[in-house]
Motif scaffolding. Structure first.
Motif, PDB file in Angstrom:
ATOM      1  N   LEU A 160       0.815  -1.215   0.000  1.00  0.00           N
ATOM      2  CA  LEU A 160       0.000   0.000   0.000  1.00  0.00           C
ATOM      3  C   LEU A 160       0.852   1.271   0.000  1.00  0.00           C
ATOM      4  CD1 LEU A 160      -2.720  -1.094   2.586  1.00  0.00           C
ATOM      5  CD2 LEU A 160      -2.994  -0.898   0.098  1.00  0.00           C
ATOM      6  N   GLY A 161       2.167   1.102   0.022  1.00  0.00           N
ATOM      7  CA  GLY A 161       3.054   2.260  -0.046  1.00  0.00           C
ATOM      8  C   GLY A 161       3.464   2.823   1.302  1.00  0.00           C
ATOM      9  N   VAL A 162       3.350   2.018   2.336  1.00  0.00           N
ATOM     10  CA  VAL A 162       3.700   2.480   3.681  1.00  0.00           C
ATOM     11  C   VAL A 162       5.076   1.931   4.061  1.00  0.00           C
ATOM     12  CG1 VAL A 162       3.047   2.494   6.120  1.00  0.00           C
ATOM     13  CG2 VAL A 162       1.278   2.585   4.341  1.00  0.00           C
ATOM     14  N   GLU A 163       5.966   2.817   4.434  1.00  0.00           N
ATOM     15  CA  GLU A 163       7.307   2.421   4.860  1.00  0.00           C
ATOM     16  C   GLU A 163       7.279   1.952   6.313  1.00  0.00           C
ATOM     17  OE1 GLU A 163      11.701   4.440   5.706  1.00  0.00           O
ATOM     18  OE2 GLU A 163      10.142   5.593   4.664  1.00  0.00           O
ATOM     19  N   ILE A 164       8.002   0.873   6.599  1.00  0.00           N
ATOM     20  CA  ILE A 164       8.098   0.349   7.957  1.00  0.00           C
ATOM     21  C   ILE A 164       9.443   0.756   8.540  1.00  0.00           C
ATOM     22  CG2 ILE A 164       7.841  -1.657   9.444  1.00  0.00           C
ATOM     23  CD1 ILE A 164       5.446  -1.131   7.567  1.00  0.00           C
ATOM     24  N   ALA A 165       9.418   1.555   9.577  1.00  0.00           N
ATOM     25  CA  ALA A 165      10.657   2.013  10.198  1.00  0.00           C
ATOM     26  C   ALA A 165      11.205   0.937  11.133  1.00  0.00           C
ATOM     27  CB  ALA A 165      10.405   3.296  10.984  1.00  0.00           C
ATOM     28  N   PRO A 166      12.474   0.560  10.992  1.00  0.00           N
ATOM     29  CA  PRO A 166      13.074  -0.413  11.925  1.00  0.00           C
ATOM     30  C   PRO A 166      13.289   0.236  13.289  1.00  0.00           C
ATOM     31  CG  PRO A 166      14.732   0.435  10.414  1.00  0.00           C
ATOM     32  CD  PRO A 166      13.432   1.025   9.976  1.00  0.00           C
ATOM     33  N   VAL A 167      12.862  -0.434  14.329  1.00  0.00           N
ATOM     34  CA  VAL A 167      12.967   0.126  15.682  1.00  0.00           C
ATOM     35  C   VAL A 167      13.819  -0.796  16.537  1.00  0.00           C
ATOM     36  CG1 VAL A 167      11.722   0.866  17.740  1.00  0.00           C
ATOM     37  CG2 VAL A 167      10.706   1.227  15.477  1.00  0.00           C
ATOM     38  N   GLU A 168      14.889  -0.259  17.066  1.00  0.00           N
ATOM     39  CA  GLU A 168      15.766  -1.024  17.945  1.00  0.00           C
ATOM     40  C   GLU A 168      15.395  -0.779  19.406  1.00  0.00           C
ATOM     41  OE1 GLU A 168      18.101  -3.157  17.051  1.00  0.00           O
ATOM     42  OE2 GLU A 168      17.793  -2.823  14.908  1.00  0.00           O
TER      43      GLU A 168
END
Length: 433
Positions: free
Chosen positions: A213-221
């Protein structure tokens, strides 16, 4: 409700808040009709109104919790059906949270109870420990019925009985870049604890769908358990430590690249994270940050409803939608999941008594197995009466609880939506549909 707290008592902000909540109760009893434990047991002290009287007496007299208070507060599912029903706006959630903290601080439980609760608190919030414990539990699973015959060991028997036959392999589900050329947002996804072990496919489906759908997933540490499991056992400091860790992890992403939302795929976690602002309101170092995180927290269906997804062709499948208590009562999300499923081409049916809890409620099906079993049987009967092909819900606890009582496949709502919008058919469903 009249109260008689002293000025010295009201100097404690927790007591002051509970006093305000107590004053709102008008004893009308509407809550009794929708309380699962009162409907099941018929005991006034196992209704919200009865528990409110017990809590008021305990706090007003500044006395330690006793066995009677503990028994009836422990029987509360924290399903929050009473808050949906209450015409006076009684904030029962924060009142019973305070009561549980008071119990934890003032009451010494029997040894077996203490040990079981300590194990739950030390294992469930930590994925690696939980995965190892589930593998060990398979060895004891055949003995669960025998162990469950002893009253003091019933929680242990329930724990072994709930252990799955197969523990999925750990997965890394985060993808950094959206597949669509049109960027529609940037979000973080809670990886969580129990769900990531029991059903990693839920977050995998979420990532696939959002990426398409065009949504970026931010990696979270650094984020982990939301703290709900220990929060509902009255272990305040442990719960707040989890909350602070997550607030720090998400704040780093908010400040680095911005987030449109923090996506939660387990509704029990969503209710707690949306409450971080309240939980940490007295911590000057975290109050503002926690409030910002709570404002960004969205259930996956809540977020998807904002993306205006295209209507899909009819699938020819009937879905019984089970609304988790933490979804409908805790977060007040009622229509979005059903509308998304209908728009995706599924026929959606509402089971009878949809407001009543299935009996999962975090660790409730372990700590209160007898009441939990009655609620599960009632829920399963109502769901099976819909003659649905599949059950959809938004909480891993409900999936585990209901799935253990029926042959109808049960899936997370997002798994069905991922499939409807171009993803693979959900695991465990392919052979049945």
């Amino acid at each position: 409700m009249q109260t008689s707290f002293t000025p010295e008592q009201l100097a404690d902000p927790q007591v002051a808040e509970s006093e305000k909540i107590l004053r709102k109760c008008v004893h009308c009893g509407f809550c009794t009709a929708t309380c699962p434990t009162y409907v099941t047991l018929g005991n006034e002290l196992d209704s919200p109104r009865g528990r409110i009287y017990l809590i008021k007496d305990m706090l007003e007299n500044s006395r330690p919790a006793d066995a009677q208070v503990v028994k009836h507060i422990d029987r509360c599912l924290s399903c929050l059906s009473c808050t949906t029903t209450c015409p006076s706006g009684v904030d029962y959630m924060h009142l019973v949270d305070h009561a549980r903290i008071h119990i934890e601080n003032t009451y010494r439980r029997p040894l077996i109870d203490r040990l079981i609760r300590a194990v739950l608190a030390a294992v469930l919030p930590y994925p690696a420990r939980f995965r190892a414990a589930l593998r060990l539990a398979k060895l004891g699973k055949p003995f669960a019925p025998l162990i469950g015959k002893f009253d003091t060991l019933k929680p242990l028997g329930a724990m072994l009985a709930l252990a799955p036959e197969h523990v999925p392999a750990a997965r890394q589900t985060v993808s950094a870049a959206p597949v669509s050329a049109v960027r529609r947002g940037r979000v973080a996804i809670l990886s969580g604890c129990a769900q990531s072990v029991l059903h990693p496919g839920i977050n995998a489906a979420t990532v696939r769908l959002l990426n398409r759908l065009g949504v970026e997933i931010a990696p979270v540490e650094g984020e982990g358990c939301c703290g709900a499991l220990v929060h509902h056992m009255g272990r305040e400091e442990q719960a707040l430590d989890f909350a602070r860790r997550n607030v720090d992890a998400w704040t780093r992403q908010i400040e680095a690249g911005g987030l449109d939302a923090i996506i939660i795929t387990a509704s029990g976690c969503g209710t707690t994270i949306k409450d971080y602002g309240h939980m940490l309101r007295l911590d000057p170092a975290y109050a503002d940050k926690a409030a910002r995180v709570s404002a960004l927290a969205k259930d996956i269906t809540e977020y998807l409803a904002s993306l205006d997804l295209p209507r899909q062709e009819t699938k020819g499948l009937t879905v019984a939608y089970h609304s988790a208590c933490s979804m409908q009562h805790g977060q007040k999300i009622t229509m979005a999941p059903k509308l998304l499923l209908k728009n995706a081409g599924f026929t959606v049916r509402d089971p009878a008594e949809g407001h009543l809890c299935c009996g999962s409620a975090g660790t409730y099906n372990i700590l209160q197995p007898d009441i939990s079993a009655q609620l599960k049987a009632r829920k399963v009967r109502n769901i099976e009466a819909t003659k649905a092909d599949v059950i959809a819900t938004g909480n891993i606890g409900c999936m585990t609880q209901i799935g253990s009582g029926t042959a109808i496949p049960i899936l997370h709502t997002v798994e069905l939506l991922d499939w409807a919008y171009g993803g693979p058919k959900p695991e465990g469903f392919a052979a049945k549909a």
